[in-house]
Scaffold this motif. Sequence first.
Motif, PDB file in Angstrom:
ATOM      1  N   HIS A   1       0.883  -8.720   1.224  1.00  0.00           N
ATOM      2  CA  HIS A   1      -0.071  -7.647   1.519  1.00  0.00           C
ATOM      3  C   HIS A   1       0.563  -6.281   1.269  1.00  0.00           C
ATOM      4  N   ALA A   2       1.818  -6.114   1.638  1.00  0.00           N
ATOM      5  CA  ALA A   2       2.498  -4.829   1.437  1.00  0.00           C
ATOM      6  C   ALA A   2       2.615  -4.499  -0.042  1.00  0.00           C
ATOM      7  N   ILE A   3       3.013  -5.476  -0.851  1.00  0.00           N
ATOM      8  CA  ILE A   3       3.149  -5.255  -2.297  1.00  0.00           C
ATOM      9  C   ILE A   3       1.790  -4.963  -2.917  1.00  0.00           C
ATOM     10  N   GLY A   4       0.811  -5.814  -2.630  1.00  0.00           N
ATOM     11  CA  GLY A   4      -0.500  -5.670  -3.233  1.00  0.00           C
ATOM     12  C   GLY A   4      -1.191  -4.384  -2.846  1.00  0.00           C
ATOM     13  N   SER A   5      -1.011  -3.936  -1.603  1.00  0.00           N
ATOM     14  CA  SER A   5      -1.669  -2.704  -1.148  1.00  0.00           C
ATOM     15  C   SER A   5      -1.189  -1.495  -1.931  1.00  0.00           C
ATOM     16  N   VAL A   6       0.115  -1.426  -2.193  1.00  0.00           N
ATOM     17  CA  VAL A   6       0.646  -0.309  -2.973  1.00  0.00           C
ATOM     18  C   VAL A   6       0.123  -0.363  -4.402  1.00  0.00           C
ATOM     19  N   ALA A   7       0.123  -1.541  -4.989  1.00  0.00           N
ATOM     20  CA  ALA A   7      -0.342  -1.683  -6.374  1.00  0.00           C
ATOM     21  C   ALA A   7      -1.814  -1.314  -6.512  1.00  0.00           C
ATOM     22  N   ARG A   8      -2.648  -1.832  -5.644  1.00  0.00           N
ATOM     23  CA  ARG A   8      -4.092  -1.565  -5.740  1.00  0.00           C
ATOM     24  C   ARG A   8      -4.406  -0.100  -5.442  1.00  0.00           C
TER      25      ARG A   8
END
Length: 255
Positions: free
Chosen positions: A154-161
């Motif tokens: 979730h942490a990785i994906g939130s920054v990317a999105r």
Amino acid sequence: MIELKSAAELDVMREAGRVVARALAACRAHAAPGVTLRELDEVAREVIFGAGATSPFLDYHPRWSPSPFPGVICASVNDAVVHGIPGPQVLGDGDLVSIDCGAVVDGLCGDAATSFVIGTATDADLALIDCTERALRAGIDTARPGARIGDISHAIGSVARAGGYGLLRHHGGHGIGRAMHEEPFVPNEGKPGEGLKLVPGVVLALEPMLHAGGRDGYSSDDDGWTLRTDDGSRAAHVEHTVAITVDGPTILTLP
């Protein structure tokens, strides 16, 4: 099964990680317009084998691949996201290059990747790389005892999105140790609170792979290895090997 690493094993993995870090730094220093990807592979070979280590990439042959991997680095340029074969392709000014590298010391692995621009960089490429690095940092900061794999995802994906970028579908990080790829799989997007609970001794290779075009799809080259964004947009890939310790996350792939 997930094998927890002892303090002594983490020390060895840190040595492997240092070899990887030196190889990546050497590739980056050598990369310039007119240099071939094969030359970068030769530079990395000198560092890895010169340190008395071996390469987990060289001759790696998973069941889905038509042939063993021929290099010690994956070298992916522009719209190539990951697994690019280091062949005769010549680098040009403005190319965005992602280098992935591994090393094995005393039977234990380190794995890391970096992305950078050859010569003149556009603001768009710098923003893509910066967001990929921030996504990795967010994932690392979350990798603490008591957290779950979904928290990292979730942490990785939130920054990317939030940056408007796509994520390479069906690909992500992984456990690492005596094999380059171990359990668990670490998606680059997910729900917090789900998945394996992290405890000291778990070691993960975290690796966000972002697409500038905002889409998640990809295509595969005829070589059976190179994966490209399906819309032709540029991609960036960064990675560190990270140990979960009682004091929090420890990056093992630093110089």
